[in-house]
Design a protein around this motif. Structure first.
Motif, PDB file in Angstrom:
ATOM      1  N   ALA A 115      48.652  50.670  38.856  1.00 47.07           N
ATOM      2  CA  ALA A 115      48.727  49.212  38.943  1.00 47.07           C
ATOM      3  C   ALA A 115      49.399  48.576  37.731  1.00 47.07           C
ATOM      4  O   ALA A 115      49.052  48.870  36.587  1.00 47.07           O
ATOM      5  CB  ALA A 115      47.319  48.636  39.105  1.00 47.07           C
ATOM      6  N   THR A 151      49.604  44.689  36.848  1.00 44.02           N
ATOM      7  CA  THR A 151      48.925  43.503  37.370  1.00 44.02           C
ATOM      8  C   THR A 151      49.624  42.198  37.005  1.00 44.02           C
ATOM      9  O   THR A 151      50.282  42.090  35.971  1.00 44.02           O
ATOM     10  CB  THR A 151      47.480  43.441  36.850  1.00 44.02           C
ATOM     11  OG1 THR A 151      47.519  43.384  35.418  1.00 44.02           O
ATOM     12  CG2 THR A 151      46.692  44.671  37.276  1.00 44.02           C
ATOM     13  N   ASP A 198      48.589  37.896  37.320  1.00 45.31           N
ATOM     14  CA  ASP A 198      47.553  36.911  37.650  1.00 45.31           C
ATOM     15  C   ASP A 198      48.190  35.538  37.852  1.00 45.31           C
ATOM     16  O   ASP A 198      48.912  35.044  36.975  1.00 45.31           O
ATOM     17  CB  ASP A 198      46.508  36.840  36.542  1.00 45.31           C
ATOM     18  CG  ASP A 198      45.291  36.013  36.947  1.00 45.31           C
ATOM     19  OD1 ASP A 198      44.980  35.980  38.157  1.00 45.31           O
ATOM     20  OD2 ASP A 198      44.661  35.413  36.061  1.00 45.31           O
ATOM     21  N   VAL A 218      50.376  44.617  41.511  1.00 44.25           N
ATOM     22  CA  VAL A 218      49.136  44.072  42.069  1.00 44.25           C
ATOM     23  C   VAL A 218      49.036  42.611  41.654  1.00 44.25           C
ATOM     24  O   VAL A 218      48.871  42.303  40.471  1.00 44.25           O
ATOM     25  CB  VAL A 218      47.921  44.876  41.563  1.00 44.25           C
ATOM     26  CG1 VAL A 218      46.629  44.214  41.998  1.00 44.25           C
ATOM     27  CG2 VAL A 218      47.983  46.312  42.070  1.00 44.25           C
ATOM     28  N   TRP A 275      50.538  38.747  32.836  1.00 44.13           N
ATOM     29  CA  TRP A 275      50.713  40.007  33.543  1.00 44.13           C
ATOM     30  C   TRP A 275      50.234  41.142  32.643  1.00 44.13           C
ATOM     31  O   TRP A 275      50.091  40.972  31.446  1.00 44.13           O
ATOM     32  CB  TRP A 275      52.159  40.204  33.987  1.00 44.13           C
ATOM     33  CG  TRP A 275      53.129  40.516  32.880  1.00 44.13           C
ATOM     34  CD1 TRP A 275      53.700  39.627  32.021  1.00 44.13           C
ATOM     35  CD2 TRP A 275      53.637  41.798  32.510  1.00 44.13           C
ATOM     36  NE1 TRP A 275      54.525  40.267  31.135  1.00 44.13           N
ATOM     37  CE2 TRP A 275      54.522  41.614  31.423  1.00 44.13           C
ATOM     38  CE3 TRP A 275      53.444  43.092  32.998  1.00 44.13           C
ATOM     39  CZ2 TRP A 275      55.180  42.677  30.805  1.00 44.13           C
ATOM     40  CZ3 TRP A 275      54.106  44.142  32.388  1.00 44.13           C
ATOM     41  CH2 TRP A 275      54.968  43.928  31.318  1.00 44.13           C
ATOM     42  N   ASP A 281      43.621  42.434  32.960  1.00 39.39           N
ATOM     43  CA  ASP A 281      42.583  42.708  33.952  1.00 39.39           C
ATOM     44  C   ASP A 281      42.544  41.584  34.979  1.00 39.39           C
ATOM     45  O   ASP A 281      42.587  40.399  34.614  1.00 39.39           O
ATOM     46  CB  ASP A 281      41.219  42.820  33.272  1.00 39.39           C
ATOM     47  CG  ASP A 281      41.112  44.044  32.369  1.00 39.39           C
ATOM     48  OD1 ASP A 281      42.073  44.828  32.307  1.00 39.39           O
ATOM     49  OD2 ASP A 281      40.051  44.194  31.724  1.00 39.39           O
ATOM     50  N   LEU A 288      41.134  41.807  42.689  1.00 38.80           N
ATOM     51  CA  LEU A 288      41.850  41.798  43.953  1.00 38.80           C
ATOM     52  C   LEU A 288      40.811  41.710  45.059  1.00 38.80           C
ATOM     53  O   LEU A 288      40.120  42.697  45.342  1.00 38.80           O
ATOM     54  CB  LEU A 288      42.671  43.080  44.069  1.00 38.80           C
ATOM     55  CG  LEU A 288      43.807  43.132  45.084  1.00 38.80           C
ATOM     56  CD1 LEU A 288      44.902  42.142  44.724  1.00 38.80           C
ATOM     57  CD2 LEU A 288      44.372  44.537  45.171  1.00 38.80           C
ATOM     58  N   VAL A 301      40.653  45.246  38.940  1.00 44.11           N
ATOM     59  CA  VAL A 301      41.832  46.095  38.768  1.00 44.11           C
ATOM     60  C   VAL A 301      42.316  45.941  37.337  1.00 44.11           C
ATOM     61  O   VAL A 301      42.552  44.822  36.882  1.00 44.11           O
ATOM     62  CB  VAL A 301      42.969  45.717  39.734  1.00 44.11           C
ATOM     63  CG1 VAL A 301      44.116  46.724  39.608  1.00 44.11           C
ATOM     64  CG2 VAL A 301      42.482  45.644  41.172  1.00 44.11           C
TER      65      VAL A 301
END
Length: 223
Positions: free
Chosen positions: A52, A54, A56, A84, A150, A153, A156, A161
């Motif tokens: 992953a 990530t 947000d 993700v 990005w 933590d 999802l 994740v």
């Protein structure tokens, strides 16, 4: 970002050989959660596995964002990575779009998982980029949602994740395996898959279903 080398390469390869059901069963047996509910492939019959990276998202005006959402993550990612996107279940505005899909495909990214709506689904489908999401929607993110950060933590659909966690997605849905537990989960999932293959072989041999799926099936996760 999550470079697929050494042990990590082996883990991703082994994960790709499994399905989400076996991994979910393994997580159940180990008393862990990890199944992400409500997300499905919007780009056809696809499966993906990787680590992953990530992203947000938050509502526009909440934070100042110097770039369009997802762009930094794409630029830093490549083969073995899955983007993700924590879109927090928003069904009415896209958290991913066509130009981003082209960039992700160009970078060799394995696919994208979005906890919310996406747009330009036909474009992603034509590109062959696996995109898993809540739904499709034509509404743009511009002026509505922005990237908070990005490689941080995120959650999802309620499942934590962290960057570098392992992600598997197929026709049954999405599962997340914490990086620290991947070896334990893989060993258990591989054992579950082996037991199920043995059961399928018995079915094909003509054994009665009552016999094949008796106590053995109910105790599949034990041992």
């Amino acid at each position: 970002m999550a470079t697929e080398t050494g042990v990590a390469t082996d883990h991703v390869t082994r994960l790709r050989a499994l399905d989400t059901c076996a991994v979910s069963d393994a997580l159940d047996a180990l008393g862990r959660s990890g199944a992400v509910l409500g997300l499905h492939s919007v780009t056809g019959r696809h499966r993906l596995a990787g680590r992953a990276v990530t992203i947000d998202l938050v509502e526009a005006g909440t934070v100042a964002s110097p770039r369009h959402l997802g762009t930094a993550a794409i630029d830093a990612s490549g083969p073995g990575d899955v983007l993700v996107v924590a879109h927090h279940g928003r069904p009415n505005v896209s958290g991913w779009g066509g130009v981003l899909s082209t960039g992700a495909r160009q970078a060799g990214i394995e696919g994208v998982i979005v906890d919310g709506a996406v747009r330009d689904v036909d474009e992603a489908t034509d590109l062959g980029l696996p995109v898993f999401a809540l739904t499709g929607v034509p509404v743009t993110a511009r002026g509505r949602v922005v990237e908070r950060a990005w490689n941080v933590d995120v959650e999802l659909a309620g499942v934590p994740v962290r960057p570098g966690d392992f992600v598997l997605a197929d026709g049954s849905g999405v599962v997340v395996v914490p990086a620290a537990e991947i070896e334990t989960v893989l060993v258990k999932a591989e054992a579950v898959a082996a037991k199920e293959r043995a059961m399928v072989a018995k079915v094909r041999e003509g054994l009665p279903m009552v016999e094949v799926m008796g106590a053995d099936y109910e105790n599949l996760l034990k041992g």
